[in-house]
Design a protein around this motif. Structure first.
Motif: not given
Length: 271
Positions: A221-236
């Motif tokens: 969950a943390a890794g997913f939220l980190w990338e979403i917070g960085n405006a990266r695509p969902l897959a990343e």
């Protein structure tokens, strides 16, 4: 990078490493025992802070030694604890029975009081990311208000689906897959399946030798939220979550063990 608001359990864990889960009436000897910081909310908060995020923890501890230990743990990880409430009684605590394959069984000790906390709705700014690491129906109004104010609100199931952009949980957490949000289902060694817009995409787990699966879902969950917070695509987000989960299960710890979060322009492929 937006601020992260993590709402969820803060716990003190007793981990017992056993060669098997005993049958009813039987005995098992722990080969190793250790007390350590944990709790799904605290785990996610610490992981995001270690990656460099501005993280606010919302939850409670008891007026006991475990509560002091957890407050010091969060503060040492540079997590904002201004919204961690001190309640009379005990800090949340669990016993973990961890088998040789790394799988763990969880036994709660004290009653959960998370539903009694006050959520600082007005402190959350538009664009911030809110993650409910545990859910009570009493959170519904706060979740809807934060979403209406422009925060990106995520949750474990069941959550308040109209307010949630993402629901993140294990396969056993879902009786049905909601259609109103993007649903991310973790399946242990099988990986992750994402359900969105009427279709599903599967992402395999990163092969690794697990010694303790505690905190793996929180690391994801943390890794997913980190990338979403960085405006990266969902897959990343899914790929980084899987990488952090694979790192976490290799250590005897309740809290995630994350590799460094990639910075803008760096290679984001998973190991």
């Amino acid at each position: 990078m937006p601020d992260f608001w993590i709402i969820g359990p803060i716990a003190w864990d007793l981990a017992l490493y056993v060669d098997r889960i005993p049958a009813s009436g039987h005995f098992v000897q722990a080969g190793e025992s250790v007390e350590r910081p944990g709790g799904t909310g605290a785990n996610v908060a610490v992981a995001l802070s270690q990656a460099g995020g501005r993280v606010h923890m919302v939850g409670y501890v008891g007026a006991d030694a475990a509560g002091q230990n957890m407050t010091m743990t969060l503060t040492a990880a540079r997590v904002d604890v201004d919204h961690v409430q001190v309640l009379p009684g005990h800090t949340s605590s669990v016993v973990l029975l961890i088998e040789p394959n790394g799988e763990r069984t969880i036994i709660g000790i004290h009653a959960d009081l998370l539903h009694t906390i006050t959520i600082p709705v007005e402190a959350v700014a538009p664009g911030d990311i809110v993650y409910f690491a545990a859910w009570h129906d009493s959170f519904t109004a706060a979740a809807q208000a934060m979403a209406a104010a422009g925060a990106l609100v995520t949750s474990v199931p069941p959550g308040t689906t109209p307010a949630m952009q993402y629901l993140i949980g294990s396969r056993n957490d879902f009786s049905v897959i909601p259609e109103e949000a993007t649903v991310i289902v973790t399946e242990g060694a099988k990986g992750v399946t994402v359900y969105s817009s009427g279709k599903s995409d599967h992402y395999p787990a990163i092969p690794t030798d697990a010694v303790d699966t505690t905190g793996a879902g929180d690391a994801f969950a943390a890794g997913f939220l980190w990338e979403i917070g960085n405006a990266r695509p969902l897959a990343e987000g899914v790929h980084l979550g899987l990488a952090w989960a694979a790192t976490t299960v290799q250590a005897k710890s309740s809290m995630p063990k994350t590799s460094s979060a990639p910075q803008s322009g760096e290679d984001r492929s998973t190991p």
